[in-house]
Design an enzyme around this catalytic site. Structure first.
Site, PDB file in Angstrom:
ATOM      1  N   HIS A 212       0.832  -1.210   0.000  1.00 55.56           N
ATOM      2  CA  HIS A 212       0.000   0.000   0.000  1.00 55.56           C
ATOM      3  C   HIS A 212       0.863   1.256   0.000  1.00 55.56           C
ATOM      4  O   HIS A 212       1.955   1.263   0.561  1.00 55.56           O
ATOM      5  CB  HIS A 212      -1.013   0.011   1.150  1.00 55.56           C
ATOM      6  CG  HIS A 212      -0.424   0.006   2.528  1.00 55.56           C
ATOM      7  ND1 HIS A 212      -0.109   1.161   3.206  1.00 55.56           N
ATOM      8  CD2 HIS A 212      -0.102  -1.003   3.378  1.00 55.56           C
ATOM      9  CE1 HIS A 212       0.366   0.863   4.404  1.00 55.56           C
ATOM     10  NE2 HIS A 212       0.394  -0.453   4.540  1.00 55.56           N
TER      11      HIS A 212
ATOM     12  N   ASP B   9      -0.383   4.430   0.916  1.00 53.82           N
ATOM     13  CA  ASP B   9      -0.749   5.433   1.925  1.00 53.82           C
ATOM     14  C   ASP B   9       0.016   5.169   3.213  1.00 53.82           C
ATOM     15  O   ASP B   9       0.540   4.074   3.419  1.00 53.82           O
ATOM     16  CB  ASP B   9      -2.262   5.428   2.186  1.00 53.82           C
ATOM     17  CG  ASP B   9      -2.737   4.145   2.849  1.00 53.82           C
ATOM     18  OD1 ASP B   9      -2.340   3.060   2.366  1.00 53.82           O
ATOM     19  OD2 ASP B   9      -3.476   4.212   3.839  1.00 53.82           O
TER      20      ASP B   9
ATOM     21  N   ASP C  43       6.605   1.025   6.223  1.00 55.12           N
ATOM     22  CA  ASP C  43       5.166   0.717   6.100  1.00 55.12           C
ATOM     23  C   ASP C  43       4.466   1.716   5.222  1.00 55.12           C
ATOM     24  O   ASP C  43       4.094   2.780   5.653  1.00 55.12           O
ATOM     25  CB  ASP C  43       4.579   0.696   7.520  1.00 55.12           C
ATOM     26  CG  ASP C  43       3.099   0.399   7.556  1.00 55.12           C
ATOM     27  OD1 ASP C  43       2.572  -0.080   6.535  1.00 55.12           O
ATOM     28  OD2 ASP C  43       2.468   0.649   8.588  1.00 55.12           O
TER      29      ASP C  43
ATOM     30  N   GLU D  81      -5.069   1.900   3.096  1.00 58.33           N
ATOM     31  CA  GLU D  81      -4.983   0.748   3.985  1.00 58.33           C
ATOM     32  C   GLU D  81      -5.033   1.157   5.448  1.00 58.33           C
ATOM     33  O   GLU D  81      -5.614   0.489   6.279  1.00 58.33           O
ATOM     34  CB  GLU D  81      -3.681  -0.021   3.709  1.00 58.33           C
ATOM     35  CG  GLU D  81      -3.612  -1.395   4.367  1.00 58.33           C
ATOM     36  CD  GLU D  81      -3.050  -1.372   5.783  1.00 58.33           C
ATOM     37  OE1 GLU D  81      -3.213  -2.373   6.496  1.00 58.33           O
ATOM     38  OE2 GLU D  81      -2.461  -0.361   6.195  1.00 58.33           O
ATOM     39  N   GLU D  82      -4.393   2.283   5.764  1.00 55.71           N
ATOM     40  CA  GLU D  82      -4.152   2.612   7.177  1.00 55.71           C
ATOM     41  C   GLU D  82      -5.417   3.011   7.934  1.00 55.71           C
ATOM     42  O   GLU D  82      -5.466   2.936   9.148  1.00 55.71           O
ATOM     43  CB  GLU D  82      -3.098   3.727   7.288  1.00 55.71           C
ATOM     44  CG  GLU D  82      -1.715   3.344   6.757  1.00 55.71           C
ATOM     45  CD  GLU D  82      -0.980   2.338   7.637  1.00 55.71           C
ATOM     46  OE1 GLU D  82      -1.549   1.898   8.648  1.00 55.71           O
ATOM     47  OE2 GLU D  82       0.168   2.004   7.302  1.00 55.71           O
TER      48      GLU D  82
ATOM     49  N   HIS E  94       4.403   3.328  12.238  1.00 54.05           N
ATOM     50  CA  HIS E  94       3.361   4.154  12.883  1.00 54.05           C
ATOM     51  C   HIS E  94       3.943   5.099  13.942  1.00 54.05           C
ATOM     52  O   HIS E  94       3.234   5.954  14.451  1.00 54.05           O
ATOM     53  CB  HIS E  94       2.237   3.319  13.532  1.00 54.05           C
ATOM     54  CG  HIS E  94       1.453   2.509  12.546  1.00 54.05           C
ATOM     55  ND1 HIS E  94       0.166   2.073  12.775  1.00 54.05           N
ATOM     56  CD2 HIS E  94       1.767   2.045  11.312  1.00 54.05           C
ATOM     57  CE1 HIS E  94      -0.273   1.382  11.743  1.00 54.05           C
ATOM     58  NE2 HIS E  94       0.692   1.354  10.841  1.00 54.05           N
TER      59      HIS E  94
HETATM   60 ZN    ZN Z   1       1.063  -1.352   6.412  1.00 49.35          ZN
END
Ligand code: ZN
Length: 447
Positions: free
Chosen positions: A91, A93, A124, A155-156, A419
């Protein structure tokens, strides 16, 4: 190009482009949620599309009409007749950067330090996009099996592919699915993540009064709802931090273990704070239950008045062992909440939902090829791990394509701090992931 040495060289030659491409993606704050510029996310979509084309993918285009409003990028390469099809997933995003002052360098300016590339999304999951494009580039756009790729754009904050896939099965149909949004347990230790926990969430409201009253006048004999709710919450664990809810029994864990020091660091745990629960970290994380309060509605401390609180709400999340029913666990939790509510307070449950975990089937040709490729790339035996979190997309894919083998890996090791502030990817690890994928496609074709 068939010996591991030749593949190694071809992959190594792709790295300068791969790293430039990764930096180009990291510079775009593609945060796909409200309050962030939509144009940036769409820019990341366009760049991803271009990088896919440049790597050798064909029929590259944006898939519109996803519920989240951001396009996914699709591409494919036809394989030799009779060969299996591999679907690659990543992904584009990213999570918001959080507070800028917690970063050692600006989150959207990629910087290399000590072999790692820092920046939001560097791991990520922009590293996943790069792993896929560099794999195809190393194979000069001519993989020995059929390839499809899907790079998602939201996705997030709730993957909208989950509803899109069941309506477009032909587009996603594959024999093998590689979810390139994960990583090794530590850098250099090849790891296959074969289980994911399930999850259940609910809101519990406790009420003792029809309205607030003065706590000086009525406090004592009259119970306040927040204390009643706290008493309920206090029953979730025993004093050692083991979950103490009737019927919720952890499953057994037989895979690898997690090094404690690295785990404490990754978890941001303060130096003197205990880890809780009697079983090992890995057993708890990957085969056990976890229960947490993730939100609380109660009056704020600022401006708090002398009142008995009439009602209080908590949002509760339960993580569920991969092999256990999430619906059943949710029912047991609700039963528990009702049975431990003190003083005949009113208790109401709302907004509850549950989703099962995931167990990969690991006895097929793709897993055999994956283990072989990992051994060739890392010269080490592969560790089998789980993941405490769920990847909802994985559940959708395994439901829609029960015959497909789903492989979860990538360059997001435990130190990548996804994150969090100072997210990074180890560039040598990224190269090994690309090498593994390239070898994997060749080994799969030979089976
Ligand atoms: Zn991810």
């Amino acid at each position: 190009m068939t010996t591991p040495q030749e593949v190694r060289q071809a992959v190594h030659q792709t790295m300068p482009t791969a790293i430039e491409n990764l930096k180009q993606l990291v510079r775009i704050p593609s945060i796909a949620t409200q309050g962030y510029p939509r144009e940036q996310v769409l820019e990341a979509a366009r760049i991803t599309e271009r990088q896919l084309q440049a790597a050798g993918f064909q029929q590259v285009h944006q898939l519109e009409g996803l519920a989240g409003g951001y396009p996914a990028i699709y591409g494919e390469i036809e394989g030799p007749p009779g060969t299996p099809t591999v679907l690659l997933y990543a992904h584009y995003d990213v999570q918001p950067s959080g507070r800028a002052q917690e970063w050692d360098s600006p989150p959207f300016e990629p910087v290399e330090r000590d072999g790692r590339l820092y920046g939001r999304g560097a791991a990520d999951d922009k590293s996943g996009i790069i792993a896929h494009t560099a794999t195809i580039q190393a194979l000069q756009g001519k993989p020995p099996v059929g390839i499809k790729i899907i790079v998602e754009g939201d996705e997030e904050f709730g993957s909208s592919l989950s509803t899109y896939i069941p309506q477009h099965l032909d587009l996603f149909k594959a024999d093998v699915i590689i979810v390139g949004d994960h990583g090794n347990i530590t850098v250099g230790q090849p790891t296959l993540t074969t289980t994911l926990r399930g999850s259940a969430t609910l809101t519990v409201e406790v009420r003792t009064l029809t309205d607030q009253v003065h706590n000086g006048v009525f406090g004592g004999p009259v119970p306040d709802a927040l204390i009643a709710l706290c008493q309920i919450i206090a029953t979730f664990h025993d004093t050692n931090g083991n979950i103490h809810i009737s019927g919720l029994e952890p499953s057994k864990w037989q895979g690898a273990d997690i090094p404690e020091e690295e785990f404490r660091r990754a978890a941001n745990l303060l130096p003197d704070v205990d880890l809780i629960g009697d079983s090992s970290i890995s057993a708890q994380l990957w085969a056990g239950y976890a229960i947490n309060v993730i939100g609380l509605d109660a009056p704020a401390t600022e401006g708090a008045s002398n009142s008995l609180i009439d009602a209080a709400r908590a949002r509760i999340n339960l993580r569920i062992p991969p092999d256990q029913s999430a619906e059943y666990a949710l029912a047991l939790l609700i039963q528990h909440l009702k049975s431990v509510t003190p003083w005949h307070a009113q208790v109401a449950i709302s907004e509850s939902h549950a989703s099962n975990g995931f167990i990969a089937k690991t006895d097929g040709p793709a897993y055999a090829a994956a283990r072989q490729a990992l051994r060739e790339a890392y010269h080490k035996d592969t560790h089998i791990t789980g993941d405490g979190a769920s990847i909802p997309l994985t559940n959708v894919l395994s439901e829609q394509f029960p015959q497909a083998e789903i492989i979860i890996w990538g360059a997001e090791d435990l130190a990548a701090r996804i994150h969090g502030p100072n997210e990074s990817v180890d560039l040598e690890e990224l190269e090994r992931v690309i090498l593994t994928q390239t070898l994997f496609l060749q080994r799969l074709a030979q089976r």
